[in-house]
Scaffold this active site. Structure first.
Site, PDB file in Angstrom:
ATOM      1  N   ARG A 110      38.196  47.282  39.784  1.00 44.17           N
ATOM      2  CA  ARG A 110      38.537  46.123  40.719  1.00 44.17           C
ATOM      3  C   ARG A 110      40.257  46.117  40.698  1.00 44.17           C
ATOM      4  O   ARG A 110      40.961  45.482  41.412  1.00 44.17           O
ATOM      5  CB  ARG A 110      37.916  44.972  40.553  1.00 44.17           C
ATOM      6  CG  ARG A 110      36.437  45.030  40.922  1.00 44.17           C
ATOM      7  CD  ARG A 110      35.591  43.589  40.542  1.00 44.17           C
ATOM      8  NE  ARG A 110      36.242  42.665  41.097  1.00 44.17           N
ATOM      9  CZ  ARG A 110      35.811  41.783  41.824  1.00 44.17           C
ATOM     10  NH1 ARG A 110      34.352  42.344  42.415  1.00 44.17           N
ATOM     11  NH2 ARG A 110      36.206  40.508  42.598  1.00 44.17           N
TER      12      ARG A 110
ATOM     13  N   TRP B  95      43.945  39.838  36.749  1.00 45.98           N
ATOM     14  CA  TRP B  95      44.730  40.508  37.503  1.00 45.98           C
ATOM     15  C   TRP B  95      45.987  39.362  38.002  1.00 45.98           C
ATOM     16  O   TRP B  95      45.668  38.497  38.777  1.00 45.98           O
ATOM     17  CB  TRP B  95      44.234  40.904  38.905  1.00 45.98           C
ATOM     18  CG  TRP B  95      45.063  41.890  39.779  1.00 45.98           C
ATOM     19  CD1 TRP B  95      45.646  43.259  39.553  1.00 45.98           C
ATOM     20  CD2 TRP B  95      46.043  41.343  40.880  1.00 45.98           C
ATOM     21  NE1 TRP B  95      46.371  43.710  40.590  1.00 45.98           N
ATOM     22  CE2 TRP B  95      46.558  42.477  41.418  1.00 45.98           C
ATOM     23  CE3 TRP B  95      46.109  40.284  41.573  1.00 45.98           C
ATOM     24  CZ2 TRP B  95      47.497  42.394  42.449  1.00 45.98           C
ATOM     25  CZ3 TRP B  95      46.985  40.269  42.759  1.00 45.98           C
ATOM     26  CH2 TRP B  95      47.687  41.130  43.316  1.00 45.98           C
TER      27      TRP B  95
ATOM     28  N   ASN C 184      38.442  32.958  38.315  1.00 42.31           N
ATOM     29  CA  ASN C 184      38.924  34.051  39.390  1.00 42.31           C
ATOM     30  C   ASN C 184      39.344  33.027  40.523  1.00 42.31           C
ATOM     31  O   ASN C 184      38.848  32.010  40.876  1.00 42.31           O
ATOM     32  CB  ASN C 184      37.844  35.000  39.995  1.00 42.31           C
ATOM     33  CG  ASN C 184      37.562  36.149  39.139  1.00 42.31           C
ATOM     34  OD1 ASN C 184      37.807  36.089  37.989  1.00 42.31           O
ATOM     35  ND2 ASN C 184      36.318  36.800  39.400  1.00 42.31           N
TER      36      ASN C 184
ATOM     37  N   GLU D  42      48.040  55.536  57.344  1.00 41.90           N
ATOM     38  CA  GLU D  42      46.853  55.512  56.269  1.00 41.90           C
ATOM     39  C   GLU D  42      47.271  56.817  55.060  1.00 41.90           C
ATOM     40  O   GLU D  42      47.250  56.556  53.978  1.00 41.90           O
ATOM     41  CB  GLU D  42      45.486  56.159  56.786  1.00 41.90           C
ATOM     42  CG  GLU D  42      44.535  56.363  55.788  1.00 41.90           C
ATOM     43  CD  GLU D  42      44.213  54.948  54.679  1.00 41.90           C
ATOM     44  OE1 GLU D  42      44.760  53.954  55.106  1.00 41.90           O
ATOM     45  OE2 GLU D  42      43.355  55.189  53.956  1.00 41.90           O
TER      46      GLU D  42
ATOM     47  N   GLU E 261      50.249  54.628  47.355  1.00 40.33           N
ATOM     48  CA  GLU E 261      49.602  53.415  46.175  1.00 40.33           C
ATOM     49  C   GLU E 261      49.125  54.347  45.172  1.00 40.33           C
ATOM     50  O   GLU E 261      49.079  53.663  43.898  1.00 40.33           O
ATOM     51  CB  GLU E 261      48.369  52.824  46.976  1.00 40.33           C
ATOM     52  CG  GLU E 261      47.241  53.614  47.293  1.00 40.33           C
ATOM     53  CD  GLU E 261      46.219  52.872  47.954  1.00 40.33           C
ATOM     54  OE1 GLU E 261      45.506  51.883  47.814  1.00 40.33           O
ATOM     55  OE2 GLU E 261      45.730  53.373  48.951  1.00 40.33           O
TER      56      GLU E 261
ATOM     57  N   HIS F 130      65.088  56.549  66.139  1.00 41.03           N
ATOM     58  CA  HIS F 130      65.756  55.175  66.342  1.00 41.03           C
ATOM     59  C   HIS F 130      66.131  54.500  65.195  1.00 41.03           C
ATOM     60  O   HIS F 130      66.069  53.041  65.229  1.00 41.03           O
ATOM     61  CB  HIS F 130      64.758  54.148  67.252  1.00 41.03           C
ATOM     62  CG  HIS F 130      64.458  54.807  68.719  1.00 41.03           C
ATOM     63  ND1 HIS F 130      65.299  55.022  69.510  1.00 41.03           N
ATOM     64  CD2 HIS F 130      63.454  55.408  69.104  1.00 41.03           C
ATOM     65  CE1 HIS F 130      64.759  55.746  70.560  1.00 41.03           C
ATOM     66  NE2 HIS F 130      63.566  56.056  70.070  1.00 41.03           N
TER      67      HIS F 130
HETATM   68  C1  F6R Z   1      44.058  50.917  50.119  1.00 43.30           C
HETATM   69  C2  F6R Z   1      43.167  49.893  50.203  1.00 43.30           C
HETATM   70  C3  F6R Z   1      43.479  48.751  50.537  1.00 43.30           C
HETATM   71  C4  F6R Z   1      42.331  47.620  51.273  1.00 43.30           C
HETATM   72  C5  F6R Z   1      42.626  46.667  51.716  1.00 43.30           C
HETATM   73  C6  F6R Z   1      41.728  45.684  52.423  1.00 43.30           C
HETATM   74  O1  F6R Z   1      43.367  52.291  49.755  1.00 43.30           O
HETATM   75  O2  F6R Z   1      41.961  50.338  49.692  1.00 43.30           O
HETATM   76  O3  F6R Z   1      44.438  48.627  51.673  1.00 43.30           O
HETATM   77  O4  F6R Z   1      41.865  48.640  52.514  1.00 43.30           O
HETATM   78  O5  F6R Z   1      43.029  45.828  50.384  1.00 43.30           O
HETATM   79  O6  F6R Z   1      40.635  45.498  51.705  1.00 43.30           O
HETATM   80  P1  F6R Z   1      39.119  45.504  52.242  1.00 43.30           P
HETATM   81  O7  F6R Z   1      38.590  46.551  53.146  1.00 43.30           O
HETATM   82  O8  F6R Z   1      38.126  45.396  51.205  1.00 43.30           O
HETATM   83  O9  F6R Z   1      39.174  44.295  53.308  1.00 43.30           O
END
Ligand code: F6R
Length: 600
Positions: A27, A73, A99, A477, A484, A500
């Site tokens: 996570r 985190w 959390n 994407e 990332e 542009h």
């Molecule tokens: C990128 C990625 C994130 C998730 C975003 C939404 O690889 O995994 O951009 O797509 O944090 O997360 P979900 O889909 O769980 O709502």
């Protein structure tokens, strides 16, 4: 994002907790800690860095059968040992993991905690100190706990140990996910069922504003008014082997390879006995009756939504708007008279999306969630759910969930179209099958993509992905994947838009990855490539068979042109994977990122 575990029973709690925390590593976190309750009190171990670093600090000779643990985190305060959870009250009586985000922590500090020397910069410590302040005023623990929770603004999942009640773990939840797992002679707490699958597959969901008294033989759920709530457990449909890497070096590579299987599984799950694609008629009715669909999502799921808009508009002929959830909640556009909201979320827990869902439900609109996680918050709180059936996605970078989202959105569009008597001129089951085979072909030619990735990222600090039409959405994407996990600055652009302004960034050798899978714009995207090549760019053209030209570096197998995103994304995923490997990055756990983003 942050993860919570707790164990109360007869076994060595620290081992169950550490194993549980390891399962939550995916996570994303930057420090971790555990607190265990032995015969002579509570012992806290916490460390910045990986669980392995925490393991090294834990006293192996200490036996305790009760404990709580946390992966943090950072939100309030830097990643450090002092900011890591658990946090303790001044007297040491209460120890807590949390959390979520307490939004009024500064106010609480000023109002109630001015005399207390806080040991961390966290909002969490405010909670544990405030509980003790309330106990010191003469309240029973439970009353103090509830009084504290009632004053908190924001989101929380909490597990707490009280030295004076050593046979209990106290739990509370608001907005942030939390589950209680049931065993024989023990019970557990987890923010994600995966963490505790090692010991049980029986879980009880918790709702917002509930507290739970977890003992080794029983579990009592109460609301904040103190009323007891009965709730039956459910069986987590997860296979422990789904969350192992097996022979793969990384989860991300395993999950990329799983994509053909996932698409075939989705076809199976959404097919009836006569082989027709089918979806709950109530969902199809809701989609058909909507005058406009609003897709709400974040990150990769947002990118899937952009492609889904094409599917729904082209096949079902319903207008679709796609919105970033973190923006929509605070800047809602003028809605149509009869909207339907579709929330796309792999985890089903994204706080930004959930905040919109709460607003949408208040306005009385219908919501459908498309998610990989049954029982997740977005699934529970929407009117309808469509599942992705992709199996657990562990790597932080989403891959198989994206292709699964596309497949499910295509099925939703197809079934709606047919229901409305629209001729779609496409046999979706057959075409999805072809797409699954095509992904297999691409996964079998990894070496070529690996070679290309190494060659292109050698010296680069940035890269551009360009495409037109549906290819543009895949470029967004592809760029997200690359940045990332490899930390290369990457942007996805509509091929025609680059000139542009952004073309100013093209220098000698800048990689420009261009997708050419759409016949109608094949020549024009190639014109855009020439524009950047004229300014020194190093082009990498990925085209679809039938549209290829001599300079194309990768040619992907031919699939129906509406479904190309399902396969054109695969070389981009692999490109990002190998680029990250080449740069020695932690592919599955990129810096600063979390898999399940449970704070707004
Ligand atoms: C990128 C990625 C994130 C998730 C975003 C939404 O690889 O995994 O951009 O797509 O944090 O997360 P979900 O889909 O769980 O709502």
């Amino acid at each position: 994002m942050c993860g919570i575990v707790g164990y109360i029973g007869n076994q060595d709690a620290k081992e169950v907790l550490l194993k549980g925390l390891e399962k939550l590593e995916y996570r994303g976190y930057d420090s971790s800690g555990i607190a265990i309750m032995s015969e002579n009190g509570i012992h806290v171990f916490k460390e910045k860095g990986r669980i392995a670093d925490l393991r090294a600090t834990v006293d192996n000779d200490l036996f305790a059968a009760t404990g709580i643990g946390h992966t943090r985190w950072a939100t309030h305060g830097v990643p450090s040992q002092s900011n890591a959870h658990p946090h303790q009250s001044v007297s040491g009586r209460f120890t807590l993991v949390h959390n979520g985000v307490i939004e009024n922590d500064e106010l609480l500090k000023q109002e109630y905690l001015m005399d207390i020397a806080l040991k961390s910069d966290t909002d969490t410590e405010v909670v544990v100190q405030f509980i003790e302040v309330n106990v010191n005023k003469g309240l029973s623990f439970e009353d103090a706990f509830i009084k504290t929770l009632k004053e908190l603004k924001g989101s929380y999942a909490i597990a707490l140990l009280d030295e004076q009640n050593p046979d209990v773990i106290y739990v509370a939840k608001n907005k942030s996910p939390l589950l209680v797992g049931l065993g024989k002679g023990f019970n557990v707490v987890a923010s994600d069922a995966m963490a505790m699958l090692q010991v049980t597959d029986q879980f009880v969901e918790l709702m917002d504003q509930e507290i739970v008294i977890v003992k080794k033989e029983d579990v009592t759920i109460k609301n904040l008014q103190g009323e007891v709530i009965e709730r039956a457990p459910y069986t987590a449909q997860l296979d422990a082997s789904d969350i192992e890497k097996g022979t793969y070096p990384h989860f991300m590579l395993k999950e990329i390879d799983e994509q053909p299987l996932v698409i075939r599984k989705i076809i199976q799950e959404y097919q009836n006995a006569t082989g027709q694609l089918t979806i709950d008629p109530e969902i199809i009715e809701a989609v058909s009756e909507a005058d406009r669909i609003y897709v709400i999502a974040a990150g990769t799921s947002y990118h899937a939504g952009l492609v889904g808009k094409q599917f729904i508009e082209k096949l079902a002929k319903v207008p679709v708007e796609v919105h970033i959830s973190s923006e929509f909640g605070y800047n809602m556009p003028l809605l149509s008279a009869n909207p339907l909201f579709i929330f796309i979320s792999q985890s089903g827990e994204t706080a930004d999306s959930r905040a919109v869902l709460v607003q949408v439900k208040k306005l009385g609109h219908i919501a459908l969630t498309i998610t990989n996680v049954p029982g997740s918050t977005l699934s529970r709180e929407a009117d309808f759910t469509l599942l992705l059936h992709a199996g657990p996605e562990i790597a932080v970078a989403s891959t198989k969930a994206y292709t699964a989202q596309l497949a499910v959105l295509a099925i939703l569009a197809e079934v709606t179209a047919k229901n409305n008597g629209k001729e779609i001129g496409l046999d979706l089951v057959r075409e999805l099958g072809i797409a699954a085979n095509a992904i297999e072909v691409l996964c079998d030619s990894k070496e070529e993509i690996e070679k290309v990735a190494y060659e292109y990222v050698q010296m680069t600090r940035n890269a551009f992905f360009i495409g037109r039409g549906i290819d543009y959405y895949v470029c967004l994407e592809g760029a997200l994947k690359l940045k990332e996990i490899s930390y290369i600055q990457a942007e996805g652009f509509a091929g025609g838009e680059l000139k542009h302004g952004t073309i100013a960034l093209i220098e000698e050798g800048t990689p420009v990855i261009a997708l050419a899978t759409q016949e109608s714009v094949n020549l024009i995207i190639r014109g855009n490539v020439k524009e950047v090549v004229a300014r020194g760019a190093n082009p990498l053209i990925i085209s679809m068979k039938g549209l290829e030209m001599t300079d194309d570096r990768l040619v992907i197998p031919e699939v129906h042109e509406l479904l190309t995103p399902l396969i054109s994304v695969v070389p981009l995923q692999l490109f990002a994977y190998y680029a990250a490997l080449h740069r020695d990055c932690d592919v599955d756990k990129p810096r600063n990122l979390a898999k399940s983003v449970t704070v707004e």
